[in-house]
Write a protein that holds these residues in place. Structure first.
Motif, mmCIF file in Angstrom:
data_model
loop_
_atom_site.group_PDB
_atom_site.id
_atom_site.type_symbol
_atom_site.label_atom_id
_atom_site.label_comp_id
_atom_site.label_asym_id
_atom_site.label_seq_id
_atom_site.Cartn_x
_atom_site.Cartn_y
_atom_site.Cartn_z
ATOM 1 N N SER A 284 0.838 -1.197 0.000
ATOM 2 C CA SER A 284 0.000 0.000 0.000
ATOM 3 C C SER A 284 0.873 1.246 0.000
ATOM 4 C CB SER A 284 -0.900 0.007 1.237
ATOM 5 O OG SER A 284 -0.108 0.109 2.421
ATOM 6 N N GLY A 285 2.184 1.040 0.027
ATOM 7 C CA GLY A 285 3.151 2.120 0.186
ATOM 8 C C GLY A 285 3.812 1.988 1.541
ATOM 9 N N PRO A 286 3.131 2.370 2.627
ATOM 10 C CA PRO A 286 3.718 2.209 3.964
ATOM 11 C C PRO A 286 3.839 0.756 4.401
ATOM 12 C CG PRO A 286 2.023 3.915 3.968
ATOM 13 C CD PRO A 286 1.913 3.194 2.656
ATOM 14 N N THR A 287 2.886 -0.081 4.013
ATOM 15 C CA THR A 287 2.866 -1.481 4.442
ATOM 16 C C THR A 287 3.142 -2.406 3.271
ATOM 17 O OG1 THR A 287 1.263 -0.974 6.184
ATOM 18 C CG2 THR A 287 1.485 -3.277 5.546
ATOM 19 N N TRP A 288 3.977 -3.411 3.541
ATOM 20 C CA TRP A 288 4.323 -4.409 2.536
ATOM 21 C C TRP A 288 4.031 -5.793 3.097
ATOM 22 C CZ3 TRP A 288 7.307 -3.547 -2.149
ATOM 23 C CH2 TRP A 288 7.560 -2.190 -2.394
ATOM 24 N N ALA A 289 3.554 -6.692 2.264
ATOM 25 C CA ALA A 289 3.336 -8.085 2.644
ATOM 26 C C ALA A 289 3.988 -8.975 1.597
ATOM 27 C CB ALA A 289 1.845 -8.395 2.762
ATOM 28 N N PHE A 290 4.830 -9.887 2.052
ATOM 29 C CA PHE A 290 5.551 -10.794 1.161
ATOM 30 C C PHE A 290 5.069 -12.216 1.416
ATOM 31 C CE2 PHE A 290 8.182 -7.130 1.901
ATOM 32 C CZ PHE A 290 8.746 -6.847 0.677
ATOM 33 N N ALA A 291 4.686 -12.912 0.365
ATOM 34 C CA ALA A 291 4.287 -14.310 0.506
ATOM 35 C C ALA A 291 5.486 -15.118 0.978
ATOM 36 C CB ALA A 291 3.763 -14.840 -0.824
ATOM 37 N N LEU A 292 5.258 -15.952 1.977
ATOM 38 C CA LEU A 292 6.325 -16.760 2.569
ATOM 39 C C LEU A 292 6.056 -18.231 2.316
ATOM 40 C CD1 LEU A 292 8.837 -17.063 4.395
ATOM 41 C CD2 LEU A 292 7.280 -17.015 6.367
ATOM 42 N N THR A 293 6.925 -18.854 1.536
ATOM 43 C CA THR A 293 6.851 -20.282 1.241
ATOM 44 C C THR A 293 8.262 -20.853 1.337
ATOM 45 O OG1 THR A 293 7.126 -19.841 -1.135
ATOM 46 C CG2 THR A 293 4.862 -20.028 -0.302
ATOM 47 N N PRO A 294 8.415 -22.185 1.453
ATOM 48 C CA PRO A 294 9.757 -22.769 1.484
ATOM 49 C C PRO A 294 10.527 -22.424 0.211
ATOM 50 C CG PRO A 294 8.108 -24.349 2.194
ATOM 51 C CD PRO A 294 7.366 -23.179 1.629
ATOM 52 N N PRO A 295 11.826 -22.177 0.280
ATOM 53 C CA PRO A 295 12.683 -22.314 1.462
ATOM 54 C C PRO A 295 12.774 -21.040 2.307
ATOM 55 C CG PRO A 295 14.035 -21.858 -0.458
ATOM 56 C CD PRO A 295 12.616 -21.936 -0.957
ATOM 57 N N GLY A 296 11.983 -20.011 1.987
ATOM 58 C CA GLY A 296 12.026 -18.771 2.750
ATOM 59 C C GLY A 296 12.378 -17.595 1.868
ATOM 60 N N LEU A 297 12.740 -16.499 2.505
ATOM 61 C CA LEU A 297 13.088 -15.298 1.738
ATOM 62 C C LEU A 297 14.038 -14.416 2.540
ATOM 63 C CD1 LEU A 297 11.283 -12.794 3.104
ATOM 64 C CD2 LEU A 297 9.464 -13.880 1.843
ATOM 65 N N GLU A 298 14.686 -13.508 1.836
ATOM 66 C CA GLU A 298 15.580 -12.529 2.452
ATOM 67 C C GLU A 298 15.131 -11.133 2.037
ATOM 68 O OE1 GLU A 298 19.663 -13.296 1.598
ATOM 69 O OE2 GLU A 298 19.592 -15.375 2.336
ATOM 70 N N LEU A 299 15.137 -10.203 2.987
ATOM 71 C CA LEU A 299 14.731 -8.835 2.721
ATOM 72 C C LEU A 299 15.760 -7.874 3.284
ATOM 73 C CD1 LEU A 299 10.927 -8.928 3.615
ATOM 74 C CD2 LEU A 299 11.926 -8.879 1.330
ATOM 75 N N ASP A 300 16.067 -6.855 2.497
ATOM 76 C CA ASP A 300 17.020 -5.838 2.937
ATOM 77 C C ASP A 300 16.249 -4.748 3.684
ATOM 78 O OD1 ASP A 300 19.228 -4.291 3.320
ATOM 79 O OD2 ASP A 300 19.362 -3.557 1.266
ATOM 80 N N LEU A 301 15.912 -5.032 4.941
ATOM 81 C CA LEU A 301 15.150 -4.091 5.748
ATOM 82 C C LEU A 301 16.086 -3.165 6.516
ATOM 83 C CD1 LEU A 301 12.382 -6.400 7.300
ATOM 84 C CD2 LEU A 301 12.317 -5.091 5.170
ATOM 85 N N ALA A 302 15.717 -1.903 6.597
ATOM 86 C CA ALA A 302 16.504 -0.945 7.364
ATOM 87 C C ALA A 302 16.400 -1.274 8.848
ATOM 88 C CB ALA A 302 16.005 0.470 7.106
ATOM 89 N N PRO A 303 17.480 -1.070 9.611
ATOM 90 C CA PRO A 303 17.405 -1.293 11.050
ATOM 91 C C PRO A 303 16.250 -0.505 11.675
ATOM 92 C CG PRO A 303 19.683 -0.960 10.383
ATOM 93 C CD PRO A 303 18.833 -0.661 9.173
ATOM 94 N N GLY A 304 15.518 -1.170 12.543
ATOM 95 C CA GLY A 304 14.381 -0.545 13.198
ATOM 96 C C GLY A 304 13.050 -0.808 12.517
ATOM 97 N N THR A 305 13.071 -1.415 11.323
ATOM 98 C CA THR A 305 11.822 -1.679 10.598
ATOM 99 C C THR A 305 11.000 -2.746 11.323
ATOM 100 O OG1 THR A 305 12.855 -1.166 8.467
ATOM 101 C CG2 THR A 305 10.818 -2.447 8.425
ATOM 102 N N PRO A 306 9.743 -2.456 11.665
ATOM 103 C CA PRO A 306 8.888 -3.480 12.266
ATOM 104 C C PRO A 306 8.504 -4.530 11.217
ATOM 105 C CG PRO A 306 8.043 -1.255 12.696
ATOM 106 C CD PRO A 306 9.075 -1.146 11.619
ATOM 107 N N PHE A 307 8.535 -5.811 11.614
ATOM 108 C CA PHE A 307 8.086 -6.859 10.703
ATOM 109 C C PHE A 307 7.482 -8.003 11.509
ATOM 110 C CE2 PHE A 307 12.281 -8.444 11.788
ATOM 111 C CZ PHE A 307 12.156 -9.826 11.780
ATOM 112 N N SER A 308 6.608 -8.760 10.855
ATOM 113 C CA SER A 308 5.942 -9.892 11.486
ATOM 114 C C SER A 308 5.894 -11.058 10.517
ATOM 115 C CB SER A 308 4.497 -9.531 11.877
ATOM 116 O OG SER A 308 4.461 -8.458 12.801
#
Length: 213
Positions: free
Chosen positions: A132-156
């Motif tokens: 949506s711009g501020p919020t991102w959702a990434f589909a998670l399936t095996p074997p997983g994923l890697e994201l270059d998130l800035a320090p302090g970024t909230p994620f779940s």
């Protein structure tokens, strides 16, 4: 937040043209607008190559502005959402990565449909994200994923099935080879300390992150 989609699909949900989303949109080699999602094209600085849908949520201004676009028009009484139809068109380009912009927020049934569609595409081998711009959702399936998130970024990490062999590295709270049952909130509201790597042996879910820009 960096994501380089091969195909960008514009959906009609709420959208803020954040720098991360504009940058991701600019990396796409193909842009498809789904019905009223065409209204986001100008804000993201893109030109759709195809316009798909039943055109029941398009205003007269956009119909005039984008009249030159090639269309795939469907009846209003159909057995697929505009997002699904746009995804079907996108798959013909054989993308490795697909981004739905405007796929979060708005009507809950459509938002949930978009999220589960993203997971279904990921299970077919297409790395899929929604924003949506501020919020991102990434589909998670095996074997997983890697994201270059800035320090302090909230994620779940949100399980949509029982997760097996779950590992989380690069977060304030890390896991190794864990089992996370459906409905567990154990992995909600983590915080990146650098790039985040999520490994998964079995199951599927979502990684949701909030951009800091």
């Amino acid at each position: 937040m960096k994501f380089a989609p091969d195909v960008l699909v514009l959906l009609g949900g709420p959208l803020v043209a954040t720098p991360a989303l504009v940058a991701a949109a600019g990396r796409a080699r193909l842009v498809i607008a789904a019905d009223g999602g065409v209204r986001h094209a100008a804000a993201l600085g893109v030109e759709p190559a195809l316009w798909v849908g039943d055109f029941d949520s398009v205003n007269l201004e956009d119909l005039s502005r984008w009249a030159h676009l090639p269309r795939l028009e469907y009846p209003r009484d159909k057995d697929a959402t505009d997002a699904e139809l746009a995804a079907q068109a996108a798959l013909k380009a054989k993308p490795a990565r697909l981004l739905f912009a405007g796929g979060l927020g708005g009507e809950l049934d459509h938002e949930l449909g978009n999220l589960t569609l993203a997971v279904a595409l990921a299970r077919q081998g297409v790395r899929t994200a929604l924003s949506s711009g501020p919020t991102w959702a990434f589909a998670l399936t095996p074997p997983g994923l890697e994201l270059d998130l800035a320090p302090g970024t909230p994620f779940s990490v949100v399980p949509l099935a029982d997760l097996e062999g779950l590992s989380i590295k690069g977060g304030r709270w890390e896991l190794e080879d864990a089992r996370l049952p459906l409905g567990s909130g154990r992995t909600l509201r983590n915080e990146a300390v650098g790039p985040v790597a999520v490994g998964l042996a079995d199951g599927y879910g979502l990684l949701v992150a909030t951009a800091l820009e």
